[in-house]
Design an enzyme around this catalytic site. Structure first.
Site, mmCIF file in Angstrom:
data_model
loop_
_atom_site.group_PDB
_atom_site.id
_atom_site.type_symbol
_atom_site.label_atom_id
_atom_site.label_comp_id
_atom_site.label_asym_id
_atom_site.label_seq_id
_atom_site.Cartn_x
_atom_site.Cartn_y
_atom_site.Cartn_z
ATOM 1 N N ARG A 256 29.840 71.468 39.949
ATOM 2 C CA ARG A 256 29.738 71.949 38.677
ATOM 3 C C ARG A 256 29.686 73.872 39.148
ATOM 4 O O ARG A 256 28.904 74.696 38.306
ATOM 5 C CB ARG A 256 28.081 71.941 37.901
ATOM 6 C CG ARG A 256 28.833 70.782 36.838
ATOM 7 C CD ARG A 256 27.682 70.040 36.050
ATOM 8 N NE ARG A 256 27.246 69.264 36.904
ATOM 9 C CZ ARG A 256 25.744 69.013 37.618
ATOM 10 N NH1 ARG A 256 24.753 69.387 36.361
ATOM 11 N NH2 ARG A 256 25.135 67.997 37.876
ATOM 12 N N LYS B 85 28.655 72.636 48.320
ATOM 13 C CA LYS B 85 27.672 72.572 47.962
ATOM 14 C C LYS B 85 26.714 73.776 49.144
ATOM 15 O O LYS B 85 26.136 74.420 48.857
ATOM 16 C CB LYS B 85 27.339 71.838 46.158
ATOM 17 C CG LYS B 85 26.254 72.714 46.200
ATOM 18 C CD LYS B 85 26.015 71.504 44.781
ATOM 19 C CE LYS B 85 25.607 70.247 45.248
ATOM 20 N NZ LYS B 85 25.404 69.701 44.256
ATOM 21 N N GLY C 113 20.922 67.563 50.603
ATOM 22 C CA GLY C 113 21.158 68.846 51.629
ATOM 23 C C GLY C 113 21.160 69.781 50.480
ATOM 24 O O GLY C 113 21.110 71.037 50.829
ATOM 25 N N ARG D 180 32.168 131.460 67.074
ATOM 26 C CA ARG D 180 33.165 132.655 65.517
ATOM 27 C C ARG D 180 33.776 133.364 66.060
ATOM 28 O O ARG D 180 33.539 134.787 66.743
ATOM 29 C CB ARG D 180 31.675 132.658 65.209
ATOM 30 C CG ARG D 180 31.421 132.068 64.045
ATOM 31 C CD ARG D 180 30.164 133.385 64.337
ATOM 32 N NE ARG D 180 28.782 131.926 64.010
ATOM 33 C CZ ARG D 180 27.732 133.117 63.641
ATOM 34 N NH1 ARG D 180 27.309 133.830 63.446
ATOM 35 N NH2 ARG D 180 26.690 131.762 63.741
#
Ligand code: UD1
Ligand code: CA
Length: 454
Positions: free
Chosen positions: A15, A22, A101, A439
């Site tokens: 399920r 699981k 489990g 720059r």
């Protein structure tokens, strides 16, 4: 007396509708089976066995670190058949404890009560009374209220189906007796399975008393059969942890909006945690730390009086006392902030140390760097640490001031108290105490006109 704990984990878990067995599905980032294991390890003089089946190799591989004996049940012919697989590991004078489990939240003291009920004359059974007992084995008692047997849902008659006291599946008994009963189990029932539950009637027949106890609450014995139940137990588990934190002196704005997926190696007092905070792995949080909404904190050390503002992500990092981090900051692995550092919005720090009192307040990337103390790093500064193949280090010495939108092309060192002009691309080491900038000079074109549409 020795306890042999058998954790039954061979079921398919159909399920769940999952490719994953699981028991490998997780609550708080830990496999269901791992939770059951953790609780079992709290029992003294206990040896743990896991009966695995469906997807067993994956279970064994993913949980290889568990100190258990793995026993295969190749075909799942029922809970009694599962227990039989462990037969040769059970001595007559052992106490055998059967756990599931997929029942992850059972408490140690509930098990302790169960174990205390086992003797030469008694078998111990954990039962629970449910408003809706559908699906469970029913506990059948005689007129003196003594347990005489368990009847499975599919085998129960109408009167038995009305019984609301059910079998949790968890029981404990003496090894010798158990082996004897197991050997005599048949499968003449609705499911053609070898039911462990049939040993109850045998025990009563042999003159034993079945002593039952019940858990503190129903959630302790709930199993996970589908994703809804998994989500439910996740919330139950998280609320338990939230309560524990509050008991230790932590303020939670909303205990329902906190997730702890791991543990705290240290947790101070007067910590304040806003909503939707997630902790993962092992964290250490000192006194008076404030954590804003929506933060994720993983495997990190946060010293006292730190303020973490909302939406910050901190992973494998160290944050010194009095730091202020965020909002929207990201500290990646090996970010190490000394005391009173300020890390502001949209700043990412990776594998870098930042010295006392330094500030990196806006929109910067600092990687593979050593930043001294009293440094101020302007908005939009980037350490260019990667040439596409290798990573290089940037060193910014104490007291340096890095103008906004600077790129530091590593390897490079900015000297002590140096100032870098905004917008610079720094490719060579810069001297201490001086202004460095790269720059082009600003120019203006007199008489220049915008183009017009033709
Ligand atoms: C079982 C009990 C039932 C009880 C319920 C509680 C029996 C016959 N019935 O029913 O009385 O109310 O648990 O949840 O024991 N497993 C194996 N190998 C197998 C079969 C099962 O390892 O061959 C494991 C499963 O992985 C699971 C546990 O045993 O962890 C229980 O199995 P499950 O099929 O869920 O038992 P139920 O039919 O629900
Ligand atoms: Ca079940």
């Amino acid at each position: 007396m020795k306890i042999k704990t058998l954790i039954l984990a061979a079921g398919q878990g159909t399920r769940m509708r999952s490719k994953l067995p699981k028991v490998l599905h997780k609550i708080a980032d830990r496999a269901l089976l791992h939770h059951v294991y953790d609780t079992s390890t709290q029992l003294e003089n206990n040896e743990i066995f896991v009966i695995y089946g469906h997807g067993g190799e994956l279970v064994k591989n993913q949980l290889a670190q568990l100190n258990v004996t793995w026993i295969e049940q190749a075909q799942q012919l029922g809970t009694g058949h599962a227990v039989k697989q462990a037969e040769k590991h059970i001595n007559d004078d052992d106490i055998v404890l059967v756990l599931y489990g997929d029942v992850p939240l059972l408490k140690k003291d509930t098990i302790a009560t169960l174990l205390a009920n086992v003797s030469d004359q008694s078998l111990a059974l954990l039962t629970v009374t449910l408003a809706n007992p559908t699906g469970y084995g029913r506990i059948v008692r005689d007129q003196q209220h003594r347990i005489i047997k368990i009847v499975e849902q599919k085998d129960a008659n109408e009167a038995e189906q009305l019984i609301t006291e059910v079998n949790t599946g968890i029981l404990a008994t003496q090894g010798g007796k158990l082996k004897n009963w197991i050997a005599r189990l048949g499968n003449n029932n609705a499911q053609k399975e070898y039911y462990l539950t049939d040993i109850i009637e045998m025990a009563v027949h042999d003159g034993l008393t079945v002593i039952s106890n019940q858990p503190h609450n129903e959630d302790e014995v709930l199993g996970v059969n589908n994703r809804q139940q998994l989500a439910h137990l996740e919330r139950v588990f998280q609320l338990e942890q939230a309560n524990r934190l509050m008991e230790l002196g932590v303020t939670l704005r909303d205990p329902a909006r906190l997730d702890v997926r791991g543990q705290f190696s240290q947790l101070g007092q007067d910590i304040e945690i806003d909503v939707n905070v997630i902790f993962e792995g092992t964290n250490q949080i000192a006194n008076n730390v404030k954590i804003g909404a929506n933060c994720l904190i993983k495997n990190s050390v946060i010293a006292e009086n730190v303020e973490i503002l909302p939406n910050s992500i901190i992973e494998d990092a160290t944050v010194g006392a009095g730091c202020r981090v965020g909002p929207f900051a990201r500290l990646r692995p090996q970010a190490e902030l000394a005391e009173n550092v300020h890390i502001g919005n949209f700043v990412e720090i990776k594998k870098s140390s930042v010295g006392v009192g330094s500030k990196i307040n806006h929109l910067s990337y600092i990687g593979d760097s050593i930043v001294g103390s009293g440094v101020n790093i302007g908005a939009g500064t980037i350490t260019c640490n990667y040439d596409g193949v290798n990573k290089f280090q940037t060193v910014i010495e104490d007291g340096a001031f890095i103008g906004s939108d600077t790129q530091l092309i590593a390897p490079v060192t900015v000297g002590k108290n140096a100032t870098i002009g905004a917008g610079s691309t720094i490719t060579k080491d810069t001297p201490a105490e001086q202004l460095t900038l790269s720059r082009p000079k600003q120019i203006s074109l007199p008489g220049w006109q915008r183009p017009v549409k033709k």
